[in-house]
Write a protein that holds these residues in place. Structure first.
Motif, PDB file in Angstrom:
ATOM      1  N   ASN A  30       0.817  -1.220   0.000  1.00  0.00           N
ATOM      2  CA  ASN A  30       0.000   0.000   0.000  1.00  0.00           C
ATOM      3  C   ASN A  30       0.852   1.272   0.000  1.00  0.00           C
ATOM      4  OD1 ASN A  30      -2.400  -1.603   0.152  1.00  0.00           O
ATOM      5  ND2 ASN A  30      -2.058  -1.817   2.361  1.00  0.00           N
ATOM      6  N   ASP A  31       1.939   1.228  -0.756  1.00  0.00           N
ATOM      7  CA  ASP A  31       2.847   2.372  -0.888  1.00  0.00           C
ATOM      8  C   ASP A  31       3.360   2.843   0.466  1.00  0.00           C
ATOM      9  OD1 ASP A  31       4.333   3.921  -2.640  1.00  0.00           O
ATOM     10  OD2 ASP A  31       2.958   5.611  -2.514  1.00  0.00           O
ATOM     11  N   SER A  32       3.593   1.899   1.352  1.00  0.00           N
ATOM     12  CA  SER A  32       4.227   2.191   2.631  1.00  0.00           C
ATOM     13  C   SER A  32       5.683   1.741   2.571  1.00  0.00           C
ATOM     14  CB  SER A  32       3.500   1.483   3.786  1.00  0.00           C
ATOM     15  OG  SER A  32       2.211   2.024   3.974  1.00  0.00           O
ATOM     16  N   VAL A  33       6.456   2.159   3.553  1.00  0.00           N
ATOM     17  CA  VAL A  33       7.861   1.768   3.636  1.00  0.00           C
ATOM     18  C   VAL A  33       8.189   1.357   5.065  1.00  0.00           C
ATOM     19  CG1 VAL A  33       8.709   3.177   1.716  1.00  0.00           C
ATOM     20  CG2 VAL A  33       8.504   4.184   4.000  1.00  0.00           C
ATOM     21  N   VAL A  34       9.221   0.549   5.200  1.00  0.00           N
ATOM     22  CA  VAL A  34       9.732   0.160   6.516  1.00  0.00           C
ATOM     23  C   VAL A  34      10.927   1.048   6.829  1.00  0.00           C
ATOM     24  CG1 VAL A  34      10.712  -1.690   7.920  1.00  0.00           C
ATOM     25  CG2 VAL A  34       8.990  -2.217   6.163  1.00  0.00           C
ATOM     26  N   VAL A  35      10.831   1.775   7.933  1.00  0.00           N
ATOM     27  CA  VAL A  35      11.939   2.587   8.430  1.00  0.00           C
ATOM     28  C   VAL A  35      12.431   1.916   9.701  1.00  0.00           C
ATOM     29  CG1 VAL A  35      12.703   4.867   9.152  1.00  0.00           C
ATOM     30  CG2 VAL A  35      10.834   4.649   7.491  1.00  0.00           C
ATOM     31  N   ASP A  36      13.550   1.229   9.615  1.00  0.00           N
ATOM     32  CA  ASP A  36      14.061   0.451  10.747  1.00  0.00           C
ATOM     33  C   ASP A  36      15.382   1.053  11.196  1.00  0.00           C
ATOM     34  OD1 ASP A  36      14.834  -1.372  12.638  1.00  0.00           O
ATOM     35  OD2 ASP A  36      14.498  -3.142  11.383  1.00  0.00           O
ATOM     36  N   PHE A  37      15.336   1.819  12.285  1.00  0.00           N
ATOM     37  CA  PHE A  37      16.544   2.481  12.773  1.00  0.00           C
ATOM     38  C   PHE A  37      17.550   1.490  13.356  1.00  0.00           C
ATOM     39  CE2 PHE A  37      13.527   6.078  12.810  1.00  0.00           C
ATOM     40  CZ  PHE A  37      14.265   6.991  12.083  1.00  0.00           C
ATOM     41  N   ASN A  38      17.147   0.248  13.611  1.00  0.00           N
ATOM     42  CA  ASN A  38      18.117  -0.771  14.012  1.00  0.00           C
ATOM     43  C   ASN A  38      19.119  -1.032  12.892  1.00  0.00           C
ATOM     44  OD1 ASN A  38      17.205  -2.050  16.752  1.00  0.00           O
ATOM     45  ND2 ASN A  38      15.315  -1.795  15.570  1.00  0.00           N
ATOM     46  N   ARG A  39      18.749  -0.674  11.670  1.00  0.00           N
ATOM     47  CA  ARG A  39      19.623  -0.850  10.510  1.00  0.00           C
ATOM     48  C   ARG A  39      20.349   0.438  10.132  1.00  0.00           C
ATOM     49  NH1 ARG A  39      18.625  -5.743   7.889  1.00  0.00           N
ATOM     50  NH2 ARG A  39      16.735  -6.843   8.568  1.00  0.00           N
ATOM     51  N   ALA A  40      20.273   1.464  10.979  1.00  0.00           N
ATOM     52  CA  ALA A  40      20.978   2.718  10.702  1.00  0.00           C
ATOM     53  C   ALA A  40      22.485   2.461  10.662  1.00  0.00           C
ATOM     54  CB  ALA A  40      20.650   3.743  11.779  1.00  0.00           C
ATOM     55  N   TYR A  41      23.163   3.120   9.743  1.00  0.00           N
ATOM     56  CA  TYR A  41      24.596   2.893   9.568  1.00  0.00           C
ATOM     57  C   TYR A  41      25.320   4.208   9.325  1.00  0.00           C
ATOM     58  CZ  TYR A  41      23.309   3.180   4.610  1.00  0.00           C
ATOM     59  OH  TYR A  41      22.816   3.590   3.392  1.00  0.00           O
TER      60      TYR A  41
END
Length: 210
Positions: free
Chosen positions: A159-170
């Protein structure tokens, strides 16, 4: 070591995933944590390769990647508020220059400190950051994380959403090799709260030969 042992930060904690891979109670939370840890192991190994971004004169002093513990409350699935037409935004770089980046829209993240709207950019087709990414700064910068900010890549969701996962911030590449030019977070992507997950400040020691 039991399967219920907590995951630690640093390279020792990263290697724990090799033990955990043989443990499986099927819980969704543990599966998510293991996926994050596996990605961290892979990134650490890439940093140690001969062709990595580390300059040759720093490779012997590299002490491995360091991370906060995994916290799934900093993983968000949110609608992508697309611009009618992608445009360009000039971002400052660590070199003092500016570079045009393609801006595609925004996301609003319900952080513990309150909602925060962040600008989303699109990387070039050959850009290792991936298709959608967010450069951001927060209150951990210079006190646990790289002083200039960090990046997080976005994954597509229904549904044109995205996953923003700050655990994967680099960290940007310039955190490891200052010869690289890295875009800095725009003012609107500065979060007035700590984001205590993801990659920490790089660790370098002094090699025995020096």
């Amino acid at each position: 070591m039991s399967c219920s042992s907590s995951l630690q930060t640093g390279l020792g904690g990263l290697l724990l995933v090799l033990l955990l891979s043989g443990c499986g109670d099927g819980s969704a939370s543990q599966s998510y944590e293991q996926r994050i840890m596996q990605a961290r192991v892979q990134r650490d190994m890439q940093m140690r390769e001969k062709e990595s971004v580390l300059p040759p004169n720093r490779r012997a002093d590299f002490r491995g990647l360091d991370y906060y513990g995994v916290d799934s409350t900093y993983r968000f699935v949110t609608p992508l508020q697309r611009l009618e037409q992608p445009d360009t935004m000039m971002l400052a770089e660590n070199t003092g220059r500016i570079r045009a980046q393609v801006r595609i829209g925004r996301v609003t993240i319900p952080l513990p400190s309150g909602n925060k709207t962040l600008t989303v950019f699109r990387g070039a087709s050959d850009d290792p950051r991936g298709r959608f990414w967010i450069p951001f700064a927060d209150e951990t910068n210079g006190n646990g994380t790289y002083e200039a900010g960090r990046y997080v890549d976005l994954a597509q969701a229904p549904n044109d959403s995205v996953v923003v996962d700050f655990n994967r911030a680099y960290n940007p590449t310039c955190a490891y090799n200052p010869e690289f030019a890295c875009p800095l977070p725009p003012d609107g992507n500065r979060i007035d709260a700590p984001i205590p997950v993801g990659e920490k400040t790089p660790k370098f020691g002094q090699s025995a030969s020096s």
